[in-house]
Design a protein around this motif. Structure first.
Motif, short mmCIF file in Angstrom:
data_model
loop_
_atom_site.label_atom_id
_atom_site.label_comp_id
_atom_site.label_asym_id
_atom_site.label_seq_id
_atom_site.Cartn_x
_atom_site.Cartn_y
_atom_site.Cartn_z
N LYS A 1 1.00 -1.05 0.17
CA LYS A 1 0.00 -0.14 -0.14
C LYS A 1 1.06 1.08 0.11
O LYS A 1 0.24 2.61 -0.86
N GLU A 2 1.81 0.84 0.48
CA GLU A 2 3.49 2.55 0.87
C GLU A 2 3.08 2.65 -0.85
O GLU A 2 3.18 3.94 -1.02
N PHE A 3 3.36 1.87 -2.43
CA PHE A 3 3.41 1.91 -3.32
C PHE A 3 2.35 2.64 -3.74
O PHE A 3 2.49 4.13 -4.58
N THR A 4 1.41 2.11 -3.97
CA THR A 4 -0.05 2.83 -4.23
C THR A 4 -0.14 4.50 -3.37
O THR A 4 -0.63 4.98 -4.01
N GLN A 5 0.33 4.71 -2.21
CA GLN A 5 -0.09 6.17 -1.73
C GLN A 5 1.59 6.85 -2.43
O GLN A 5 0.76 7.87 -3.33
N ILE A 6 2.17 6.36 -3.40
CA ILE A 6 3.15 7.39 -3.38
C ILE A 6 2.54 7.45 -5.39
O ILE A 6 2.73 8.84 -5.55
N ILE A 7 1.98 7.02 -5.74
CA ILE A 7 0.99 7.64 -6.66
C ILE A 7 0.16 8.25 -6.47
O ILE A 7 0.23 9.13 -7.54
N ILE A 8 -1.01 8.00 -5.76
CA ILE A 8 -1.48 9.02 -5.89
C ILE A 8 -1.12 10.33 -4.94
O ILE A 8 -1.66 10.93 -5.93
N GLU A 9 -0.29 10.74 -4.41
CA GLU A 9 0.29 11.39 -4.06
C GLU A 9 1.79 12.10 -4.92
O GLU A 9 1.04 13.67 -5.47
N GLN A 10 2.03 11.80 -5.86
CA GLN A 10 2.39 11.50 -7.18
C GLN A 10 1.81 12.77 -7.96
O GLN A 10 1.48 13.62 -9.07
N ALA A 11 0.05 12.00 -8.10
CA ALA A 11 -0.75 11.89 -9.15
C ALA A 11 -1.58 13.49 -8.87
O ALA A 11 -1.36 14.66 -9.05
N ASP A 12 -1.62 13.51 -7.79
CA ASP A 12 -2.15 14.27 -6.84
C ASP A 12 -1.16 16.31 -6.82
O ASP A 12 -2.07 17.11 -7.15
N ARG A 13 -0.34 15.71 -6.88
CA ARG A 13 1.31 16.86 -7.49
C ARG A 13 0.54 17.05 -8.78
O ARG A 13 1.29 18.70 -8.82
N LEU A 14 0.63 16.68 -9.99
CA LEU A 14 0.97 16.66 -10.70
C LEU A 14 -0.28 17.29 -11.33
O LEU A 14 -0.42 18.33 -12.28
N SER A 15 -1.26 16.44 -10.35
CA SER A 15 -2.95 17.19 -10.37
C SER A 15 -2.99 19.04 -10.56
O SER A 15 -3.08 19.56 -11.07
N SER A 16 -2.33 19.67 -9.07
CA SER A 16 -1.72 20.95 -8.94
C SER A 16 -1.14 21.42 -9.52
O SER A 16 -1.69 22.49 -9.74
N LEU A 17 0.18 20.82 -10.25
CA LEU A 17 0.54 21.42 -11.38
C LEU A 17 -0.21 22.28 -12.53
O LEU A 17 0.19 22.63 -12.34
N VAL A 18 -0.77 21.01 -12.89
CA VAL A 18 -2.29 21.38 -14.31
C VAL A 18 -2.77 22.16 -13.43
O VAL A 18 -3.14 22.88 -14.60
N ASN A 19 -3.79 21.83 -13.06
CA ASN A 19 -4.50 23.79 -12.05
C ASN A 19 -3.73 25.24 -12.52
O ASN A 19 -4.95 25.98 -12.77
N ARG A 20 -2.65 24.86 -12.29
CA ARG A 20 -2.11 26.29 -11.91
C ARG A 20 -1.58 26.46 -13.76
O ARG A 20 -1.80 28.13 -13.79
N LEU A 21 -1.74 25.14 -14.45
CA LEU A 21 -0.82 25.35 -15.53
C LEU A 21 -2.14 26.40 -16.02
O LEU A 21 -2.22 27.32 -16.92
N LEU A 22 -3.61 25.91 -16.02
CA LEU A 22 -4.81 26.50 -16.35
C LEU A 22 -5.45 27.42 -16.45
O LEU A 22 -6.13 28.42 -16.53
N GLY A 23 -4.46 28.44 -14.70
CA GLY A 23 -5.01 29.16 -14.30
C GLY A 23 -5.56 29.78 -13.48
O GLY A 23 -7.20 28.79 -13.85
#
Length: 356
Positions: free
Chosen positions: A169-191
């Motif tokens: 489950k530690e590995f799935t948490q890494i996937i979720i955290e990185q997906a959230d980080r990229l999603s935050s960056l995408v939201n900032r790109l959309l502005g």
């Protein structure tokens, strides 16, 4: 200085010209400057007549060698872009120098035209088009990335529920955290897509919040100076959005000054009332003028034309989104932002229309 008797009809015509004309003698001393020169150089003729060419060059920060060469070669030259510093602010002029012999004496006639507004208009028109293309491209890519990211995060959550081993489950948490980080960056790109609810607020209260936020982590060698015009009335705005825009600009200034070893690093926040300005192609009778100025190393020439583009940055750890977002927020307030920068003076100028 030329006497009144020596003023011929051509000189009398120069007195009425809108173009700045000045005359320098063979001793490199300024002997004539018309009223348009006073206006352009922000100095009285009495003050200008006390200066020779090298003093003028030092005072206004330009290279006098081409003008000196006209006396030697007895020819003329034109330079389309010369930067002068007027009241510590750089302006762009076109300058022509022509040799003239009069009563066995040599003179050089200087013709100077301010092309700052013309260049800004062309630059703003070109940059607006390029920025729109760049933003549309980035937003298109961001949307393409955002959809599979949501699916990736959802799949990782479903997988986590099916796993019995906590270590997996530690590995799935890494996937979720990185997906959230990229999603935050995408939201900032959309502005920011639209302005929030607006009401009338004091622009200085917004700027003071920004100043206090920046001061929380301000290096000791950097000082912030304010020069506010208290006569500016309340402006219709969404204060949190403008706070974010000003904060992004201020943080850029702090980061630029943090690499400067100069002992007197300073950021100045200045407000004034501007009259008869054009904002986004529309004439405005009156507008609030906000200047954020720093005395840092300046913006590299390679970045000046793309400064407000998304994903453009001069720092290895930068995202290149701060100024792009600031511009978008100011545009949503029907405002305009521009930047001029030379070594030792970088100035972000923001105009916000006032409904008065």
């Amino acid at each position: 200085m030329l006497s009144e008797e020596e003023k011929t009809l051509p000189l009398a015509l120069l007195e009425e010209a809108n173009t700045a004309f000045a005359v320098i003698d063979a001793d490199l001393k300024l002997v004539y400057a018309n009223p348009a020169s006073e206006l352009l150089l922000s100095q009285s003729t009495q003050r200008l007549y006390q200066l020779n060419l090298k003093q003028l060059a030092k005072y206004y920060h330009f290279n006098p060698s081409n003008i000196e060469k006209v006396f030697v070669d007895r020819n003329s030259f034109t330079e389309n872009e010369v930067t002068l510093k007027i009241d510590s602010s750089p302006i762009l002029i076109a300058i022509s120098a022509t040799h003239l012999s009069f009563k066995d004496d040599d003179y050089v006639i200087l013709e100077m035209r301010c092309i700052e507004q013309q260049r800004k208009f062309s630059q703003v028109h070109y940059q607006d088009h390029q920025q729109k293309v760049a933003k549309d491209l980035v937003r298109g890519l961001a949307h393409e990335i955002k959809n599979p990211l949501g699916g990736l995060r959802g799949a990782a959550q479903l997988l986590e529920h099916e796993l019995a081993d906590p270590e997996l489950k530690e590995f799935t948490q890494i996937i979720i955290e990185q997906a959230d980080r990229l999603s935050s960056l995408v939201n900032r790109l959309l502005g920011p897509q639209k302005p929030g609810i607006r009401a009338h607020h004091n622009i200085h209260l917004v700027l003071e919040k920004v100043r206090k936020l920046v001061c929380l982590n301000l290096p000791d060698l950097i000082k912030i100076k304010v020069d506010y015009d208290p006569s500016i009335p309340d402006i219709e705005m969404q204060p949190d959005q403008l706070q974010q825009a000003f904060l992004n600009i201020m943080q850029n200034a702090v980061q630029a000054l943090s690499t400067n070893t100069h002992q007197k690093s300073q950021i100045t926040i200045k407000t004034r009332t501007a009259h008869q300005v054009t904002i986004n192609g529309l004439p405005q009778k009156v507008a609030a003028e906000i200047r954020i100025i720093d005395n840092g190393p300046g913006i590299p020439d390679s970045l000046k034309d793309t400064l407000f583009y998304p994903m453009v940055t001069g720092r290895s750890d930068g995202t290149g989104l701060g100024l792009s977002i600031a511009q978008e927020l100011i545009k949503q307030h029907n405002g305009r932002i521009e930047c001029q920068s030379v070594v030792g003076h970088t100035e972000f100028l923001i105009y916000l229309p006032m409904n008065v």
